[in-house]
Scaffold this motif. Structure first.
Motif, PDB file in Angstrom:
ATOM      1  N   VAL A 145       6.190   5.551 -14.978  1.00 44.46           N
ATOM      2  CA  VAL A 145       5.580   5.264 -13.677  1.00 44.46           C
ATOM      3  C   VAL A 145       6.300   4.114 -12.979  1.00 44.46           C
ATOM      4  CG1 VAL A 145       3.472   4.540 -12.500  1.00 44.46           C
ATOM      5  CG2 VAL A 145       3.341   6.147 -14.410  1.00 44.46           C
ATOM      6  N   LEU A 146       6.598   3.060 -13.732  1.00 51.83           N
ATOM      7  CA  LEU A 146       7.311   1.926 -13.151  1.00 51.83           C
ATOM      8  C   LEU A 146       8.718   2.323 -12.713  1.00 51.83           C
ATOM      9  CD1 LEU A 146       6.240  -0.947 -15.566  1.00 51.83           C
ATOM     10  CD2 LEU A 146       5.413  -0.494 -13.252  1.00 51.83           C
ATOM     11  N   GLY A 147       9.279   3.308 -13.405  1.00 52.65           N
ATOM     12  CA  GLY A 147      10.584   3.814 -13.002  1.00 52.65           C
ATOM     13  C   GLY A 147      10.530   4.505 -11.643  1.00 52.65           C
ATOM     14  N   TRP A 148       9.455   5.255 -11.390  1.00 46.16           N
ATOM     15  CA  TRP A 148       9.293   5.885 -10.078  1.00 46.16           C
ATOM     16  C   TRP A 148       9.072   4.841  -9.000  1.00 46.16           C
ATOM     17  CZ3 TRP A 148      11.288  10.273  -9.802  1.00 46.16           C
ATOM     18  CH2 TRP A 148      11.183  11.211 -10.833  1.00 46.16           C
ATOM     19  N   GLU A 149       8.313   3.820  -9.319  1.00 50.87           N
ATOM     20  CA  GLU A 149       8.135   2.738  -8.350  1.00 50.87           C
ATOM     21  C   GLU A 149       9.486   2.111  -7.999  1.00 50.87           C
ATOM     22  OE1 GLU A 149       5.502  -1.383  -7.997  1.00 50.87           O
ATOM     23  OE2 GLU A 149       6.555  -0.881  -9.853  1.00 50.87           O
ATOM     24  N   ARG A 150      10.303   1.879  -9.006  1.00 49.18           N
ATOM     25  CA  ARG A 150      11.613   1.269  -8.784  1.00 49.18           C
ATOM     26  C   ARG A 150      12.505   2.163  -7.918  1.00 49.18           C
ATOM     27  NH1 ARG A 150      12.423   0.246 -13.552  1.00 49.18           N
ATOM     28  NH2 ARG A 150      13.548   2.109 -14.205  1.00 49.18           N
ATOM     29  N   ARG A 151      12.506   3.454  -8.180  1.00 49.08           N
ATOM     30  CA  ARG A 151      13.341   4.364  -7.381  1.00 49.08           C
ATOM     31  C   ARG A 151      12.885   4.401  -5.927  1.00 49.08           C
ATOM     32  NH1 ARG A 151      12.243   7.378 -12.132  1.00 49.08           N
ATOM     33  NH2 ARG A 151      14.046   7.444 -13.545  1.00 49.08           N
ATOM     34  N   ASP A 205       0.822  -1.217   0.000  1.00 48.51           N
ATOM     35  CA  ASP A 205       0.000   0.000   0.000  1.00 48.51           C
ATOM     36  C   ASP A 205       0.852   1.261   0.000  1.00 48.51           C
ATOM     37  OD1 ASP A 205      -2.271  -1.517  -0.029  1.00 48.51           O
ATOM     38  OD2 ASP A 205      -2.647  -1.360   2.126  1.00 48.51           O
ATOM     39  N   LEU A 206       1.922   1.258   0.805  1.00 50.84           N
ATOM     40  CA  LEU A 206       2.739   2.453   0.950  1.00 50.84           C
ATOM     41  C   LEU A 206       3.502   2.760  -0.333  1.00 50.84           C
ATOM     42  CD1 LEU A 206       2.918   4.375   3.254  1.00 50.84           C
ATOM     43  CD2 LEU A 206       4.973   3.207   4.058  1.00 50.84           C
ATOM     44  N   ILE A 207       4.087   1.726  -0.940  1.00 51.13           N
ATOM     45  CA  ILE A 207       4.805   1.926  -2.197  1.00 51.13           C
ATOM     46  C   ILE A 207       3.850   2.407  -3.274  1.00 51.13           C
ATOM     47  CG2 ILE A 207       6.141   0.801  -3.999  1.00 51.13           C
ATOM     48  CD1 ILE A 207       7.672   1.162  -1.414  1.00 51.13           C
ATOM     49  N   MET A 208       2.660   1.830  -3.303  1.00 51.00           N
ATOM     50  CA  MET A 208       1.656   2.233  -4.294  1.00 51.00           C
ATOM     51  C   MET A 208       1.256   3.691  -4.093  1.00 51.00           C
ATOM     52  SD  MET A 208      -1.993   0.385  -5.123  1.00 51.00           S
ATOM     53  CE  MET A 208      -2.955   0.823  -6.571  1.00 51.00           C
ATOM     54  N   THR A 209       1.064   4.096  -2.838  1.00 46.50           N
ATOM     55  CA  THR A 209       0.685   5.475  -2.545  1.00 46.50           C
ATOM     56  C   THR A 209       1.791   6.435  -2.947  1.00 46.50           C
ATOM     57  OG1 THR A 209      -0.698   4.751  -0.706  1.00 46.50           O
ATOM     58  CG2 THR A 209      -0.039   7.069  -0.738  1.00 46.50           C
ATOM     59  N   ILE A 219      -3.209  11.103 -11.352  1.00 41.17           N
ATOM     60  CA  ILE A 219      -3.888   9.863 -10.975  1.00 41.17           C
ATOM     61  C   ILE A 219      -5.386  10.126 -10.879  1.00 41.17           C
ATOM     62  CG2 ILE A 219      -4.172   8.109  -9.189  1.00 41.17           C
ATOM     63  CD1 ILE A 219      -1.576   7.833 -10.624  1.00 41.17           C
ATOM     64  N   VAL A 220      -6.180   9.345 -11.589  1.00 42.19           N
ATOM     65  CA  VAL A 220      -7.636   9.509 -11.550  1.00 42.19           C
ATOM     66  C   VAL A 220      -8.315   8.370 -10.803  1.00 42.19           C
ATOM     67  CG1 VAL A 220      -7.710  10.892 -13.651  1.00 42.19           C
ATOM     68  CG2 VAL A 220      -7.865   8.397 -13.811  1.00 42.19           C
ATOM     69  N   ASP A 221      -7.637   7.243 -10.656  1.00 42.78           N
ATOM     70  CA  ASP A 221      -8.226   6.114  -9.932  1.00 42.78           C
ATOM     71  C   ASP A 221      -7.124   5.124  -9.598  1.00 42.78           C
ATOM     72  OD1 ASP A 221     -10.085   4.562  -8.697  1.00 42.78           O
ATOM     73  OD2 ASP A 221     -11.056   3.837 -10.527  1.00 42.78           O
ATOM     74  N   ALA A 222      -7.401   4.265  -8.621  1.00 42.16           N
ATOM     75  CA  ALA A 222      -6.451   3.233  -8.229  1.00 42.16           C
ATOM     76  C   ALA A 222      -7.212   1.968  -7.861  1.00 42.16           C
ATOM     77  CB  ALA A 222      -5.593   3.703  -7.055  1.00 42.16           C
ATOM     78  N   ASP A 223      -6.759   0.863  -8.390  1.00 42.08           N
ATOM     79  CA  ASP A 223      -7.335  -0.442  -8.082  1.00 42.08           C
ATOM     80  C   ASP A 223      -6.367  -1.163  -7.149  1.00 42.08           C
ATOM     81  OD1 ASP A 223      -8.216  -3.088  -8.016  1.00 42.08           O
ATOM     82  OD2 ASP A 223      -8.931  -3.043 -10.090  1.00 42.08           O
ATOM     83  N   ARG A 224      -6.678  -1.133  -5.839  1.00 40.29           N
ATOM     84  CA  ARG A 224      -5.764  -1.701  -4.855  1.00 40.29           C
ATOM     85  C   ARG A 224      -5.603  -3.206  -5.032  1.00 40.29           C
ATOM     86  NH1 ARG A 224      -2.717  -3.947  -3.024  1.00 40.29           N
ATOM     87  NH2 ARG A 224      -1.810  -4.127  -0.957  1.00 40.29           N
ATOM     88  N   ASP A 225      -6.691  -3.910  -5.290  1.00 41.00           N
ATOM     89  CA  ASP A 225      -6.638  -5.372  -5.383  1.00 41.00           C
ATOM     90  C   ASP A 225      -5.739  -5.848  -6.515  1.00 41.00           C
ATOM     91  OD1 ASP A 225      -8.357  -5.578  -3.235  1.00 41.00           O
ATOM     92  OD2 ASP A 225     -10.156  -5.603  -4.496  1.00 41.00           O
ATOM     93  N   ARG A 226      -5.807  -5.152  -7.651  1.00 39.58           N
ATOM     94  CA  ARG A 226      -5.010  -5.566  -8.812  1.00 39.58           C
ATOM     95  C   ARG A 226      -3.735  -4.741  -8.973  1.00 39.58           C
ATOM     96  NH1 ARG A 226      -8.571  -5.672 -14.008  1.00 39.58           N
ATOM     97  NH2 ARG A 226      -9.305  -3.643 -13.205  1.00 39.58           N
ATOM     98  N   ARG A 227      -3.486  -3.799  -8.038  1.00 36.79           N
ATOM     99  CA  ARG A 227      -2.283  -2.966  -8.052  1.00 36.79           C
ATOM    100  C   ARG A 227      -2.189  -2.156  -9.354  1.00 36.79           C
ATOM    101  NH1 ARG A 227      -0.054  -7.814  -7.450  1.00 36.79           N
ATOM    102  NH2 ARG A 227       1.462  -7.437  -9.105  1.00 36.79           N
ATOM    103  N   ILE A 228      -3.306  -1.568  -9.785  1.00 33.34           N
ATOM    104  CA  ILE A 228      -3.325  -0.801 -11.022  1.00 33.34           C
ATOM    105  C   ILE A 228      -3.594   0.666 -10.714  1.00 33.34           C
ATOM    106  CG2 ILE A 228      -4.484  -0.437 -13.227  1.00 33.34           C
ATOM    107  CD1 ILE A 228      -5.085  -3.361 -13.362  1.00 33.34           C
TER     108      ILE A 228
END
Length: 211
Positions: free
Chosen positions: A177-183, A129-133, A147-156
């Motif tokens: 976006v995946l690059g920011w997640e990685r950093r 949850d924290l990384i996603m946020t 960001i207009v929406d987030a699907d927590r269950d599917r991590r989208i």
């Protein structure tokens, strides 16, 4: 008899936790939540666009309110903090904000063609949850995406982005976006999460489609 009297006069002796254990537990909890606390202050300053003493103090008050007054469930980091990658994240983020601002300004002033816009779905690789946020907030703070929406269950994460004209642009936005997640994972993620975003580990499916 004397020994029995001494035990009766000291009820509970030997039943409680060893002296200092409670203090160590509190210190460990504070340490685990400290990065989250600092992140809230930084987020407050970024949202206001001010890096001043006043912004820091008001952010400190807001962080205390969020973590103490509202009594939300404790959010704990993995306990791993990499200061180098944290610095890399901050500098890269500031550069992206400047570049995004200039790009959006140019797209608005370029009357020869419309910049194009799309809703893009990005499936994150980390189930946290924290990384996603953090990833969502970072992507929203960069001009040109929101960001207009987030699907927590599917991590989208669903983003509205401008400057998208074809599938190549869509993939570039996803990779961004995946690059920011990685950093973020490199800076504060656990070792298991770090292995998931490591370049030598095949990434999980990141395609979520385009609306």
């Amino acid at each position: 008899m004397h020994s029995a009297g001494h035990s009766a006069g000291d009820p509970g002796r030997g039943n409680g936790p060893p002296e200092g254990t409670g203090k160590r537990s509190v210190l460990q909890q504070i340490w685990r939540q400290l990065p989250f606390f600092v992140w809230l202050i930084a987020l407050w300053m970024l949202l206001w666009g001010q890096f001043t003493v006043l912004a820091f103090l008001t952010g400190l008050i807001a962080a205390v309110a969020v973590t103490r007054v509202f009594r939300l469930p404790p959010v704990e980091f993995s306990g791993r903090v990499n200061l180098w990658y944290g610095l890399v994240f901050v500098l890269t983020f500031l550069g992206a904000v400047v570049r995004g601002s200039l790009t959006v300004a140019w797209q608005v002033l370029d009357f020869r063609r419309q910049p194009g816009a799309a809703i893009i779905a990005v499936r994150l690789r980390i189930d946290d949850d924290l990384i996603m946020t953090h990833t969502a907030v970072t992507a929203s703070l960069i001009p040109g995406s929101l960001i207009v929406d987030a699907d927590r269950d599917r991590r989208i994460l669903y983003l509205h982005v401008i400057g998208v004209r074809d599938e190549v642009d869509v993939e570039a936005q996803r990779e961004s976006v995946l690059g920011w997640e990685r950093r973020i994972v490199r800076a504060v993620g656990s070792r298991a999460q770090l292995a998931q975003v490591s370049p030598d580990v095949p990434p999980a499916e990141a395609r979520g489609g385009t609306a």
